[in-house]
Design an enzyme around this catalytic site. Structure first.
Site, PDB file in Angstrom:
ATOM      1  N   ARG A   1      25.017   5.930  71.446  1.00 29.22           N
ATOM      2  CA  ARG A   1      24.874   6.166  72.889  1.00 29.22           C
ATOM      3  C   ARG A   1      25.965   6.996  73.532  1.00 29.22           C
ATOM      4  O   ARG A   1      25.800   7.471  74.640  1.00 29.22           O
ATOM      5  CB  ARG A   1      24.768   4.814  73.613  1.00 29.22           C
ATOM      6  CG  ARG A   1      23.408   4.186  73.448  1.00 29.22           C
ATOM      7  CD  ARG A   1      23.432   2.750  73.885  1.00 29.22           C
ATOM      8  NE  ARG A   1      24.382   2.022  73.056  1.00 29.22           N
ATOM      9  CZ  ARG A   1      24.580   0.710  73.124  1.00 29.22           C
ATOM     10  NH1 ARG A   1      23.916  -0.005  73.998  1.00 29.22           N
ATOM     11  NH2 ARG A   1      25.445   0.124  72.327  1.00 29.22           N
TER      12      ARG A   1
ATOM     13  N   ARG B   1      16.691   8.974  72.056  1.00 24.52           N
ATOM     14  CA  ARG B   1      16.479   7.524  72.157  1.00 24.52           C
ATOM     15  C   ARG B   1      15.506   7.186  73.286  1.00 24.52           C
ATOM     16  O   ARG B   1      14.689   6.273  73.164  1.00 24.52           O
ATOM     17  CB  ARG B   1      17.836   6.837  72.375  1.00 24.52           C
ATOM     18  CG  ARG B   1      17.807   5.337  72.596  1.00 24.52           C
ATOM     19  CD  ARG B   1      17.470   4.586  71.330  1.00 24.52           C
ATOM     20  NE  ARG B   1      17.276   3.166  71.574  1.00 24.52           N
ATOM     21  CZ  ARG B   1      16.115   2.623  71.909  1.00 24.52           C
ATOM     22  NH1 ARG B   1      15.032   3.373  72.034  1.00 24.52           N
ATOM     23  NH2 ARG B   1      16.008   1.323  72.086  1.00 24.52           N
TER      24      ARG B   1
ATOM     25  N   ASP C   1      19.511   0.289  61.024  1.00 25.18           N
ATOM     26  CA  ASP C   1      20.288  -0.869  61.491  1.00 25.18           C
ATOM     27  C   ASP C   1      20.315  -1.917  60.384  1.00 25.18           C
ATOM     28  O   ASP C   1      19.418  -1.946  59.538  1.00 25.18           O
ATOM     29  CB  ASP C   1      19.670  -1.472  62.761  1.00 25.18           C
ATOM     30  CG  ASP C   1      20.689  -2.357  63.481  1.00 25.18           C
ATOM     31  OD1 ASP C   1      21.496  -1.814  64.254  1.00 25.18           O
ATOM     32  OD2 ASP C   1      20.703  -3.578  63.228  1.00 25.18           O
TER      33      ASP C   1
ATOM     34  N   TYR D   1      22.964 -13.519  62.188  1.00 24.29           N
ATOM     35  CA  TYR D   1      21.936 -13.114  63.154  1.00 24.29           C
ATOM     36  C   TYR D   1      20.656 -13.925  62.960  1.00 24.29           C
ATOM     37  O   TYR D   1      19.988 -14.293  63.925  1.00 24.29           O
ATOM     38  CB  TYR D   1      21.643 -11.612  63.025  1.00 24.29           C
ATOM     39  CG  TYR D   1      22.754 -10.773  63.613  1.00 24.29           C
ATOM     40  CD1 TYR D   1      22.864 -10.600  64.986  1.00 24.29           C
ATOM     41  CD2 TYR D   1      23.718 -10.180  62.808  1.00 24.29           C
ATOM     42  CE1 TYR D   1      23.899  -9.844  65.548  1.00 24.29           C
ATOM     43  CE2 TYR D   1      24.750  -9.425  63.351  1.00 24.29           C
ATOM     44  CZ  TYR D   1      24.834  -9.268  64.724  1.00 24.29           C
ATOM     45  OH  TYR D   1      25.861  -8.545  65.273  1.00 24.29           O
TER      46      TYR D   1
ATOM     47  N   ARG E   1      29.307   4.146  63.207  1.00 21.55           N
ATOM     48  CA  ARG E   1      28.545   4.316  64.457  1.00 21.55           C
ATOM     49  C   ARG E   1      28.751   5.689  65.086  1.00 21.55           C
ATOM     50  O   ARG E   1      28.850   5.813  66.305  1.00 21.55           O
ATOM     51  CB  ARG E   1      28.905   3.233  65.469  1.00 21.55           C
ATOM     52  CG  ARG E   1      28.469   1.836  65.073  1.00 21.55           C
ATOM     53  CD  ARG E   1      26.968   1.666  65.309  1.00 21.55           C
ATOM     54  NE  ARG E   1      26.593   0.268  65.238  1.00 21.55           N
ATOM     55  CZ  ARG E   1      26.333  -0.486  66.294  1.00 21.55           C
ATOM     56  NH1 ARG E   1      26.365   0.008  67.502  1.00 21.55           N
ATOM     57  NH2 ARG E   1      26.001  -1.746  66.134  1.00 21.55           N
TER      58      ARG E   1
HETATM   59  C1  LIG Z   1      26.428  -5.961  63.296  1.00 19.90           C
HETATM   60  C2  LIG Z   1      25.690  -4.645  63.136  1.00 19.90           C
HETATM   61  C3  LIG Z   1      24.445  -4.284  63.745  1.00 19.90           C
HETATM   62  N1  LIG Z   1      24.141  -3.007  63.308  1.00 19.90           N
HETATM   63  C4  LIG Z   1      25.128  -2.534  62.489  1.00 19.90           C
HETATM   64  C5  LIG Z   1      26.098  -3.568  62.329  1.00 19.90           C
HETATM   65  C6  LIG Z   1      27.303  -3.506  61.400  1.00 19.90           C
HETATM   66  C7  LIG Z   1      28.423  -2.723  61.941  1.00 19.90           C
HETATM   67  C8  LIG Z   1      29.124  -3.321  63.131  1.00 19.90           C
HETATM   68  O1  LIG Z   1      29.699  -4.401  63.008  1.00 19.90           O
HETATM   69  O2  LIG Z   1      29.065  -2.672  64.201  1.00 19.90           O
HETATM   70  C9  LIG Z   1      25.193  -1.250  61.784  1.00 19.90           C
HETATM   71  C10 LIG Z   1      24.609  -0.047  62.423  1.00 19.90           C
HETATM   72  N2  LIG Z   1      23.858   0.048  63.571  1.00 19.90           N
HETATM   73  C11 LIG Z   1      23.509   1.355  63.790  1.00 19.90           C
HETATM   74  C12 LIG Z   1      23.994   2.120  62.708  1.00 19.90           C
HETATM   75  C13 LIG Z   1      23.615   3.594  62.557  1.00 19.90           C
HETATM   76  C14 LIG Z   1      24.389   4.557  61.896  1.00 19.90           C
HETATM   77  C15 LIG Z   1      25.728   4.928  62.507  1.00 19.90           C
HETATM   78  O3  LIG Z   1      26.724   4.236  62.222  1.00 19.90           O
HETATM   79  O4  LIG Z   1      25.814   5.956  63.215  1.00 19.90           O
HETATM   80  C16 LIG Z   1      24.714   1.259  61.866  1.00 19.90           C
HETATM   81  C17 LIG Z   1      25.504   1.567  60.586  1.00 19.90           C
HETATM   82  C18 LIG Z   1      22.729   1.882  64.934  1.00 19.90           C
HETATM   83  C19 LIG Z   1      22.606   1.107  66.181  1.00 19.90           C
HETATM   84  N3  LIG Z   1      22.300  -0.213  66.308  1.00 19.90           N
HETATM   85  C20 LIG Z   1      22.200  -0.550  67.627  1.00 19.90           C
HETATM   86  C21 LIG Z   1      22.430   0.600  68.431  1.00 19.90           C
HETATM   87  C22 LIG Z   1      22.372   0.683  69.961  1.00 19.90           C
HETATM   88  C23 LIG Z   1      20.978   0.482  70.484  1.00 19.90           C
HETATM   89  C24 LIG Z   1      20.327   1.651  71.191  1.00 19.90           C
HETATM   90  O5  LIG Z   1      20.685   2.816  70.995  1.00 19.90           O
HETATM   91  O6  LIG Z   1      19.376   1.383  71.942  1.00 19.90           O
HETATM   92  C25 LIG Z   1      22.695   1.655  67.525  1.00 19.90           C
HETATM   93  C26 LIG Z   1      22.985   3.082  67.861  1.00 19.90           C
HETATM   94  C27 LIG Z   1      21.868  -1.903  68.131  1.00 19.90           C
HETATM   95  C28 LIG Z   1      22.599  -3.039  67.499  1.00 19.90           C
HETATM   96  N4  LIG Z   1      22.535  -3.389  66.188  1.00 19.90           N
HETATM   97  C29 LIG Z   1      23.367  -4.469  65.951  1.00 19.90           C
HETATM   98  C30 LIG Z   1      23.949  -4.850  67.191  1.00 19.90           C
HETATM   99  C31 LIG Z   1      24.925  -5.986  67.381  1.00 19.90           C
HETATM  100  C32 LIG Z   1      23.446  -3.968  68.158  1.00 19.90           C
HETATM  101  C33 LIG Z   1      23.676  -4.034  69.649  1.00 19.90           C
HETATM  102  C34 LIG Z   1      25.013  -3.595  70.030  1.00 19.90           C
HETATM  103  C35 LIG Z   1      24.969  -2.184  70.503  1.00 19.90           C
HETATM  104  O7  LIG Z   1      24.041  -1.891  71.288  1.00 19.90           O
HETATM  105  O8  LIG Z   1      25.852  -1.396  70.114  1.00 19.90           O
HETATM  106  C36 LIG Z   1      23.583  -5.111  64.642  1.00 19.90           C
END
Ligand SMILES: Cc1c2[nH]c(c1CCC(=O)O)Cc1[nH]c(c(CCC(=O)O)c1C)Cc1[nH]c(c(CCC(=O)O)c1C)Cc1[nH]c(c(C)c1CCC(=O)O)C2
Length: 346
Positions: free
Chosen positions: A28, A37, A74, A150, A24
């Site tokens: 944000r 974003r 994602d 999910y 990640r």
């Molecule tokens: C379970 C999971 C998800 N997504 C992901 C996982 C596995 C890793 C982990 O356990 O954290 C993986 C993921 N999600 C994202 C990436 C991008 C690449 C990176 O790592 O920089 C990666 C590798 C972007 C994202 N995916 C998400 C965001 C935030 C949303 C936004 O910017 O509006 C980002 C940057 C949204 C997301 N996507 C997911 C959730 C639970 C959420 C909401 C939680 C949050 O907001 O942090 C599902």
């Protein structure tokens, strides 16, 4: 070799200091991420706009000079591509139109996956072309059990009661879903490698909610099958596994002989990992993401402790889970400095 220190480390070559990237690392906590974003309301639409996905993938590389980029996407693009409704509610995280009955599996199909996810592959192609040669590009996917969580819970969960009950009470129909997801993830990872990903990581973020036998059956075996399926198409691509919170014993089950590296969560002791895992396979991890929020001496001491334990063997510096939004970017810059300036003690 393009992909530099990160790929060389996965191939068994030692460097004086380990490569570093962070799960990640785009997100944000970076003001430049928030700026891009804010130009798109829908998170999935943002993921499917190659210009924007490329830009935010490159941001942490420009700012911190990390050894690997991970494509901005994602794990939930896979259920979306299979035909399940997925959306991200502002401030609430992901939402899915939950599967409540096995008869609904019939609506899911891999037929349009490549077409649906073409923007992700396009973003990979363009990112690889823009990245410095020495920076590796990672593709990724969610592992089947985490995706099933999910898909059946309809979003995040605390208890995972629906998905676990389904797996325990109706294993035949749960298997149909897991098998579909294995094939879909092999397809998706294969297309990412075709597009230019140098390595891929499988995230099983929720594997740790399963008891031992169920864990082997629904999390670890499917991960192994994915690695084997991908190797048929791409025999040499490095594959990293992140089975989160499964405990030390499960990490040793079939994963070390199958994957190129194991990503450790914060619950795994670095000293134990150096003794028991590193002789068999490269490890990645496992600084607590909240140490990166705390910064200062606490972070320096803990990062150095981990480096002292793992830095003598085959090792990629990373966190034990993703960077959290409240992380000060300066702390990331400092962490990179600590890792690059580390000196092995003996
Ligand atoms: C379970 C999971 C998800 N997504 C992901 C996982 C596995 C890793 C982990 O356990 O954290 C993986 C993921 N999600 C994202 C990436 C991008 C690449 C990176 O790592 O920089 C990666 C590798 C972007 C994202 N995916 C998400 C965001 C935030 C949303 C936004 O910017 O509006 C980002 C940057 C949204 C997301 N996507 C997911 C959730 C639970 C959420 C909401 C939680 C949050 O907001 O942090 C599902």
């Amino acid at each position: 070799m393009s992909g530099g220190k990160f790929l060389e480390t996965l191939a068994g070559k030692r460097h004086p200091t380990p490569p570093i990237w962070l799960m990640r690392q785009a997100g944000r906590y970076l003001p430049e991420y928030r700026a891009v974003r804010s130009t798109t309301r829908s998170f999935l639409e943002f993921c499917y706009t190659p210009d924007k996905a490329v830009e935010v993938t490159l941001q942490p590389i420009r700012r911190f000079g990390l050894d690997a980029a991970i494509i901005f996407s994602d794990i939930l693009v896979v259920p979306d591509a299979l035909g399940q409704k997925v959306w991200f509610a502002e401030g609430e995280g992901p939402k899915l139109e939950a599967l409540t009955d096995p008869s609904q599996f019939g609506r899911l199909s891999r037929a349009r996956l490549q077409e649906h996810l073409a923007p992700v592959y396009e973003a990979i192609r363009r990112t690889r072309a823009e990245l410095p040669r020495e920076t590796a590009l990672l593709g990724f996917a969610g592992a089947p059990f985490t995706l099933a969580c999910y898909m059946i819970e309809g979003g995040g969960s605390k208890e995972f009661g629906k998905v676990k009950k389904w797996a325990y009470a109706h294993p035949e129909s749960f298997k149909l879903l897991i098998d579909l997801l294995i094939d879909a993830v092999v397809d998706h990872l294969g297309h990412q490698v075709d597009a230019g990903a140098d390595a891929v990581q499988l995230f099983d973020s929720w594997a740790g909610v399963l008891p031992e036998e169920q864990l082997f059956h629904w999390s670890l075996d499917p991960m192994v099958r994915i690695a084997k399926g991908l190797r048929v198409r791409h025999p040499h691509v490095p594959i990293l596994a992140f089975p989160r919170a499964v405990g030390p014993a499960a990490l040793m089950y079939r994963l070390p002989e199958t994957f190129s590296a194991l990503s450790l969560d914060t619950g795994i002791g670095a000293h134990w990992a150096a003794k028991e895992i590193q002789p068999h396979i490269c490890v990645q991890g496992n600084l607590d993401p909240i140490m990166l929020v705390a910064g200062g001496e606490a972070m320096e001491r803990e990062a150095t402790r981990i480096l002292d334990k793992l830095g003598h063997g085959s090792y990629v510096f990373n966190l034990g889970h993703g960077v959290v939004p409240q992380t000060p970017p300066d702390h990331v810059a400092r962490l990179v400095e600590i890792v690059r300036n580390w000196k092995p003690s003996s």
